[in-house]
Design a protein around this motif. Structure first.
Motif, PDB file in Angstrom:
ATOM      1  N   SER A 737      25.251  46.203  30.077  1.00 51.58           N
ATOM      2  CA  SER A 737      26.426  45.356  29.849  1.00 51.58           C
ATOM      3  C   SER A 737      27.159  45.087  31.152  1.00 51.58           C
ATOM      4  N   PHE A 738      27.336  46.138  31.943  1.00 50.24           N
ATOM      5  CA  PHE A 738      28.054  45.992  33.227  1.00 50.24           C
ATOM      6  C   PHE A 738      27.300  45.033  34.158  1.00 50.24           C
ATOM      7  N   ASP A 742      28.427  41.547  35.768  1.00 48.59           N
ATOM      8  CA  ASP A 742      28.633  41.623  37.227  1.00 48.59           C
ATOM      9  C   ASP A 742      27.920  40.431  37.839  1.00 48.59           C
ATOM     10  N   ARG A 743      28.531  39.257  37.681  1.00 47.51           N
ATOM     11  CA  ARG A 743      27.825  38.016  37.995  1.00 47.51           C
ATOM     12  C   ARG A 743      27.567  37.856  39.487  1.00 47.51           C
ATOM     13  N   LYS A 744      28.405  38.430  40.318  1.00 45.07           N
ATOM     14  CA  LYS A 744      28.245  38.292  41.768  1.00 45.07           C
ATOM     15  C   LYS A 744      27.338  39.363  42.360  1.00 45.07           C
ATOM     16  N   ASP A 753      35.627  38.646  34.234  1.00 46.26           N
ATOM     17  CA  ASP A 753      34.324  39.128  33.749  1.00 46.26           C
ATOM     18  C   ASP A 753      34.499  40.331  32.834  1.00 46.26           C
ATOM     19  N   PHE A 754      35.424  41.227  33.176  1.00 48.05           N
ATOM     20  CA  PHE A 754      35.634  42.422  32.348  1.00 48.05           C
ATOM     21  C   PHE A 754      36.179  42.033  30.978  1.00 48.05           C
ATOM     22  N   LYS A 755      37.079  41.061  30.947  1.00 46.89           N
ATOM     23  CA  LYS A 755      37.630  40.616  29.668  1.00 46.89           C
ATOM     24  C   LYS A 755      36.535  39.969  28.824  1.00 46.89           C
TER      25      LYS A 755
END
Length: 870
Positions: A737-738, A742-744, A753-755
């Motif tokens: 999931s992380f 973690d798109r970058k 991203d966390f939301k």
């Protein structure tokens, strides 16, 4: 059933009959009945059903009251079906065998009931029923001498085990100190009598059977011992509470030790930085090259020997701090706040100051060495030129002050006048050297040469003498001119000789000066330029030799004329002091200096070639090591994001990766050695590489720190997983999931991203709730969420950890439901070191219901977790 039958055959008799009968009666009497014969009294199934209702606390089906065999079989089947519903498999035991009075089947059934309802639920530290009961006996009897419980047969023959169990829970019932190991009958009967009279445990065993049997019946003893376990179940709750408190105290003690270790390590590191920075900030230069080179060597020792261990200490300090905070967070303790000035950020700021001073210090050292090198060169050049000029001016004042023209003949006067003209020409030729001497002295002053006073004094003497020579020259010239009208002819050939000899003499002196001039170069191109200039000078020597021959020819012609015409010339040229011998001597000197200059240029060329070899040797390694370090840094970044397998597998892989990196250290050391050779050769640039030793050192230190931090993150994840009971599948799901959000691919999620990640997992978040969550996972308000913070948040939702309320409830059990606890109660229920730990930290109880010496366990529980937990 087959196992029971084999067991009975091995015993040789039905020894457990009495034990099983007594056990059944201990429960049946609660219903106002009992059995006399275990084989006969359960045949109609009525007392069997009653026994199951008493021990289970549940109601069975209504029994059949008829006397026929079918009624009895129906009742026994109802009992057996109830046992089966409780998860017990009755192999080969049927209702018909029980109704027919089959002793073996009946005993097997009763043993099955005992196992299920009296022993099965006994578990200590997740052990099986039998092992749990044995472990409970071992722990309770551990403090007693002559007791060593290893099984449920021969370990109980001397009776001390039974007495120890009773004394441990009810010390007032037995005087254990008076018991003897060699009197088992007394010990056994004492235990059985006390248990029956005061603990309501019926006498299930005979002392004579136990003492007279080589191996007492294991099931009989287990049945009897299980009655002790259930009789002392209240004390078991106290033990559970004590275990919980011990666990909490052990965590607290370990955390305090880690805090003390952090404080000491931080203090030592800050003290070292405090002592080192003034040394690096000291910019007082030395006067000599040797002294400055010693400073440089001291700095190399600092970089090579003293700083690397401190780099490791700084990294270990950060790792210890992160590990401590993780442990505190996992055990619901308040975060650790180091002493003022000892935060990790304080250490980092101090370290940055150290590196800033270090960088400036190295640059200052190199600049000072270059300055001293330049000063030494200029000082030597000043001394050479001053010596040559002083040699030329020696006696010139006396010569200019002579009154020889007053008594000279006409020819002598003319000669003196021409000689003076030649001297003026010579004087003008030396003007450039005086200006050079003054310019060098001025440059030495501007560069702060340590011996500037001596240089200035010598330069001043030269300038003063030069001014005096100019004034004297002007005065003598005027005197000669006044007398010139009284004097006539002078030999033109002498004049021509003097005019040609003087510049040629100056040329030779200049050539000798240039051939003896010291030089300093730093590249092959510079030495090649000097060599080319020297070759051009050598090409002019044939023409100079022709001029020399021509000048000597003039002198030969003068000699011929004097001899021919008997001219009285006093044997010397009146226009110049330069003689053919002087010209020949200086010419020979020039010829000697030429090959010496050749040799010096060849040696310097070889030295520059060696310097170029050192540059290339360093560059060839640096151009490999630099990209290698950068590649490893990128690989670690990818590994920390794209980890697969279990955390233990990842940790093993990372430690192997770290080992491979550490094994690369000899190449760094080799490069340090090449760098030292370059510095010893005073090489200050290298066009073959963009990497300096400073770049390599910083990159290497960052690489070691990064892999250590990555390993520490995995270790903290393992701590979190184990403490929170997170499965490996959950950890993998968290990581997936992380990584997805973690798109970058930086190992961090920003707030958006966390939301998005939380929404994808089913969270319905308001802005206020999301802000609260962000304040937890991002306490520094950087707008970024680390993987460790993500795991902490996900695991905290269902965490099953000890809370302050649970610890307070545990203390209350040990205190017998009182609002305070006594020191002797702590010492009785807790291990000695943890009991004393509590006593030393608990405040006296201030309530009205207290007694002298009572302690306040409530405030102690609050202090363990902080007020916020309550």
């Amino acid at each position: 059933c087959l196992a029971v039958e084999i067991w009975l055959q091995e015993q040789g008799s039905y020894r457990p009959l009495k034990t099983f009968t007594a056990w059944c009666n201990s429960h049946l009497r609660k219903a106002g009945t009992q059995i006399e014969n275990i084989e006969e009294d359960f045949r109609d199934g009525l007392k069997l059903m009653l026994l199951l209702e008493v021990i289970s606390g549940e109601r069975l089906e209504k029994p059949e009251r008829g006397k026929m065999r079918v009624h009895k079989i129906s009742n026994v089947n109802k009992a057996l079906n109830f046992i089966t519903r409780k998860g017990v498999k009755l192999v080969s035991i049927g209702a018909e065998e029980i109704v027919d009075g089959n002793a073996k089947m009946t005993l097997g059934m009763i043993w099955t009931i005992i196992l299920r309802f009296a022993i099965q639920d006994i578990s200590v530290e997740e052990t099986s029923a039998k092992e749990g009961l044995l472990l409970w006996c071992q722990r309770k009897t551990a403090p007693y001498k002559n007791v060593n419980i290893q099984n449920f047969h021969i370990s109980w023959k001397d009776g001390l085990g039974f007495c120890a169990l009773i004394h441990r829970h009810r010390p007032e019932l037995i005087d254990y100190g008076k018991l003897r190991k060699d009197d088992p009958m007394t010990n056994l009967n004492t235990a059985f009598d006390v248990a029956e009279r005061y603990l309501d445990i019926p006498r299930m065993l005979d002392a004579e059977d136990i003492v007279g049997t080589a191996r007492p019946d294991e099931k009989a003893i287990m049945t009897y011992v299980s009655s002790f376990y259930h009789a002392f179940s209240g004390a078991q709750k106290a033990e559970t509470a004590a275990n919980r408190i011990c666990k909490v105290l052990a965590v607290n003690q370990d955390n305090e030790r880690l805090m003390e270790d952090y404080e000491k390590l931080a203090s030592d590191l800050l003290e070292w930085i405090r002592r080192t920075i003034p040394w690096l900030e000291n910019r007082v230069p030395e006067n000599t090259m040797a002294a400055m080179q010693q400073k440089l060597e001291d700095f190399r020792d600092y970089r090579r020997l003293h700083k690397p261990p401190k780099v490791q200490e700084k990294c270990q300090l950060e790792i210890n701090f992160n590990t401590l905070q993780t442990k505190l967070r996992l055990s619901n303790r308040p975060a650790f706040m180091p002493s003022e000035g000892k935060m990790v950020s304080d250490i980092s700021n101090a370290w940055s100051g150290l590196e800033g001073a270090e960088k400036g210090y190295e640059e200052w050292l190199l600049n000072e060495i270059r300055r001293l090198e330049r000063l030494d060169h200029l000082a030597e050049k000043f001394r050479q030129k001053a010596t040559i000029h002083e040699g030329w001016t020696a006696g010139k004042e006396d010569m200019l002050q002579q009154k020889d023209f007053e008594t000279a003949s006409l020819s002598e006067i003319k000669a003196l006048l021409k000689k003076h003209e030649a001297f003026e020409s010579d004087l003008a030729a030396h003007q450039d050297r005086v200006e050079q001497i003054a310019a060098i002295a001025q440059e030495l002053n501007e560069l702060d040469y340590y011996d500037s006073p001596s240089v200035n004094a010598r330069c001043q003497r030269i300038c003063d003498l030069w001014d005096s020579l100019g004034a004297l020259t002007q005065k003598r010239s005027e005197a000669l001119q006044r007398t010139e009208k009284l004097l006539e002819t002078i030999d033109q050939l002498y004049l021509e000789f003097a005019k040609r000899a003087a510049p040629f003499n100056n040329w030779m002196e200049g050539a000798m000066e240039d051939l003896q001039d010291t030089f300093i170069v730093h590249t092959i191109e510079e030495i090649q330029g000097l060599t080319a200039a020297h070759e051009q000078f050598k090409a002019t020597l044939p023409e100079a030799d022709k001029e020399r021959q021509a000048i000597l020819g003039i002198h030969n012609e003068i000699t011929k004329i004097v001899q021919t015409y008997h001219v009285n010339m006093a044997g010397t040229n009146p226009y110049t002091t330069i003689t053919p011998q002087t010209i020949n001597a200086k010419w020979e000197k020039v010829r000697q200096l030429v090959p010496q200059r050749d040799q010096a240029l060849v040696e310097e060329h070889a030295r520059q070639q060696n310097n170029e070899r050192l540059r290339r040797q360093f560059a060839s390694q640096a151009n490999v090591i630099g990209p290698w370090i950068q590649t490893k840094m990128e690989e670690i970044g990818r590994i920390s994001i794209e980890m697969h397998g279990t955390l233990e597998t990842q940790l093993t892989q990372l430690r192997q990766y770290e080992k491979n990196i550490v094994n690369y250290k000899p190449k760094i050391d080799q490069l340090e050695g090449d760098h030292q050779l370059i510095q010893e050769a005073l090489i200050f640039d290298n066009r073959h590489t963009n990497y300096t030793m400073e770049h390599i050192r910083v990159g290497w230190e960052q690489l070691l720190t990064t892999i250590a931090r990555t390993i520490n993150e995995i270790e903290n994840q393992i701590l979190t997983r184990d403490a929170k009971g997170i499965s490996q599948d959950q950890m993998n799901e968290f990581r997936a999931s992380f990584n997805h959000f973690d798109r970058k691919r930086t190992g961090l999620m920003d707030a958006d991203d966390f939301k998005t990640c939380l929404i994808s997992m089913g969270y319905n978040l308001s802005e206020a709730e999301f802000s609260r969550i962000m304040s937890v996972v991002d306490p520094n308000r950087l707008g970024l969420v680390t993987f460790q913070a993500f795991i902490d948040f996900m695991s905290r939702e269902t965490a099953d950890t000890d809370t302050a309320d649970q610890v307070m409830a545990s203390f209350k059990v040990l205190a017998g439901d009182k609002n305070y606890i006594l020191p002797e109660e702590l010492r009785r229920e807790l291990p000695p070191d943890q009991a004393e730990y509590c006593i030393a930290r608990m405040a006296p109880y201030s309530g009205r219901d207290g007694v002298p010496g009572a302690l306040d366990y409530m405030s102690f529980s609050t202090a363990l977790y902080g007020e916020s937990d309550l």
